[in-house]
Enzyme design. Structure first.
Site, PDB file in Angstrom:
ATOM      1  N   GLN A   1       2.936   9.979   1.387  1.00  0.00           N
ATOM      2  CA  GLN A   1       4.225   9.279   1.475  1.00  0.00           C
ATOM      3  C   GLN A   1       5.161   9.647   0.323  1.00  0.00           C
ATOM      4  OE1 GLN A   1       2.270   5.233   2.166  1.00  0.00           O
ATOM      5  NE2 GLN A   1       4.161   5.062   3.334  1.00  0.00           N
TER       6      GLN A   1
ATOM      7  N   GLY B   1       0.829  -1.200   0.000  1.00  0.00           N
ATOM      8  CA  GLY B   1       0.000   0.000   0.000  1.00  0.00           C
ATOM      9  C   GLY B   1       0.860   1.245   0.000  1.00  0.00           C
TER      10      GLY B   1
ATOM     11  N   HIS C   1      -4.944   1.316   7.064  1.00  0.00           N
ATOM     12  CA  HIS C   1      -3.617   1.928   7.211  1.00  0.00           C
ATOM     13  C   HIS C   1      -3.450   3.107   6.238  1.00  0.00           C
ATOM     14  CE1 HIS C   1       0.916   1.511   7.797  1.00  0.00           C
ATOM     15  NE2 HIS C   1       0.847   2.242   6.703  1.00  0.00           N
ATOM     16  N   GLU C   2      -3.854   2.892   4.979  1.00  0.00           N
ATOM     17  CA  GLU C   2      -3.653   3.944   3.962  1.00  0.00           C
ATOM     18  C   GLU C   2      -4.599   5.120   4.179  1.00  0.00           C
ATOM     19  OE1 GLU C   2      -0.971   3.690   2.407  1.00  0.00           O
ATOM     20  OE2 GLU C   2      -0.670   1.563   2.835  1.00  0.00           O
TER      21      GLU C   2
ATOM     22  N   HIS D   1      -3.259   7.385   6.734  1.00  0.00           N
ATOM     23  CA  HIS D   1      -2.209   8.287   6.236  1.00  0.00           C
ATOM     24  C   HIS D   1      -2.789   9.628   5.789  1.00  0.00           C
ATOM     25  CE1 HIS D   1       1.713   6.366   6.275  1.00  0.00           C
ATOM     26  NE2 HIS D   1       1.258   5.258   5.710  1.00  0.00           N
TER      27      HIS D   1
ATOM     28  N   CYS E   1       5.220  -0.162   7.505  1.00  0.00           N
ATOM     29  CA  CYS E   1       4.963   0.985   6.623  1.00  0.00           C
ATOM     30  C   CYS E   1       6.218   1.289   5.819  1.00  0.00           C
ATOM     31  CB  CYS E   1       4.597   2.187   7.494  1.00  0.00           C
ATOM     32  SG  CYS E   1       4.245   3.679   6.558  1.00  0.00           S
ATOM     33  N   LEU E   2       6.038   1.602   4.540  1.00  0.00           N
ATOM     34  CA  LEU E   2       7.199   1.926   3.701  1.00  0.00           C
ATOM     35  C   LEU E   2       7.907   3.188   4.206  1.00  0.00           C
ATOM     36  CD1 LEU E   2       5.757   1.223   0.130  1.00  0.00           C
ATOM     37  CD2 LEU E   2       7.437  -0.156   1.374  1.00  0.00           C
TER      38      LEU E   2
HETATM   39 ZN    ZN Z   1       2.171   3.450   5.707  1.00  0.00          ZN
END
Ligand code: ZN
Length: 171
Positions: free
Chosen positions: A51, A46, A137-138, A141, A95-96
């Site tokens: 991000q 995701g 999660h997304e 963000h 998370c990236l």
């Molecule tokens: Zn994330």
């Protein structure tokens, strides 16, 4: 298409509210194409626009619950809203923007999201298990919420590898 740089924890852009998308134009399509390439290259499940430094309500989620022999595919969600949740799951989440770090986070087991596609058409999509976790999660963000704020605690590499966190979750 072009790879975009993924910002990491500590960058203030990750803690800000994102504005809705109002123009479904070539600029949005470029952003989506770039995010798609960036997500695939990072091998993630995701990615949210903040991000990559863009404060707009745009996220990508990889649907990994596919029939055997089929490839996972990316769902593009513009202005997503979670409209239904049920069940629960507790497990490691990462998370990236926080490479290599995982925490125990409880999320719904099933989630329905209403969103727009890249041309502005509304649709609904359901996610189960990992996909449900990703949707939550997304969308978080877009409100500037990192999973670390929701984690009951962070996991060590050892715990993650051994799966010992399962004991406290099941017990
Ligand atoms: Zn994330």
């Amino acid at each position: 298409m072009a790879l975009r740089n993924i910002v990491t924890e500590g960058d203030g852009v990750l803690h800000r509210h994102c504005r809705p998308v109002t123009s479904f134009d070539s600029r949005l399509h470029q952003l989506l194409d770039d995010m798609r390439e960036t997500l695939e290259s990072a091998d993630g499940v995701g990615l949210a626009a903040p991000q990559v430094g863009v404060l707009r309500r745009v996220v990508l989620v990889m649907e990994t619950n596919v029939p055997e022999g089929e490839e996972p595919y990316i769902i593009e969600l513009i202005n997503p809203e979670i409209v239904e949740c049920s069940g629960g799951q507790t497990g490691p989440e990462g998370c990236l923007s926080l490479p290599g770090r995982f925490g125990l986070v409880t999320r719904p087991m099933d989630v329905t999201v209403r969103a727009q596609d890249r041309d502005g058409n509304f649709f609904e999509v359901k996610g189960h298990e990992l996909t449900a976790r990703c949707f939550c999660h997304e969308v978080d963000h877009l409100e500037g919420i990192m999973f670390t704020r929701l984690a009951s605690r962070m996991l060590t590499d050892e715990e993650l590898e051994s799966g010992s966190w399962r004991d406290e979750v099941d017990g």
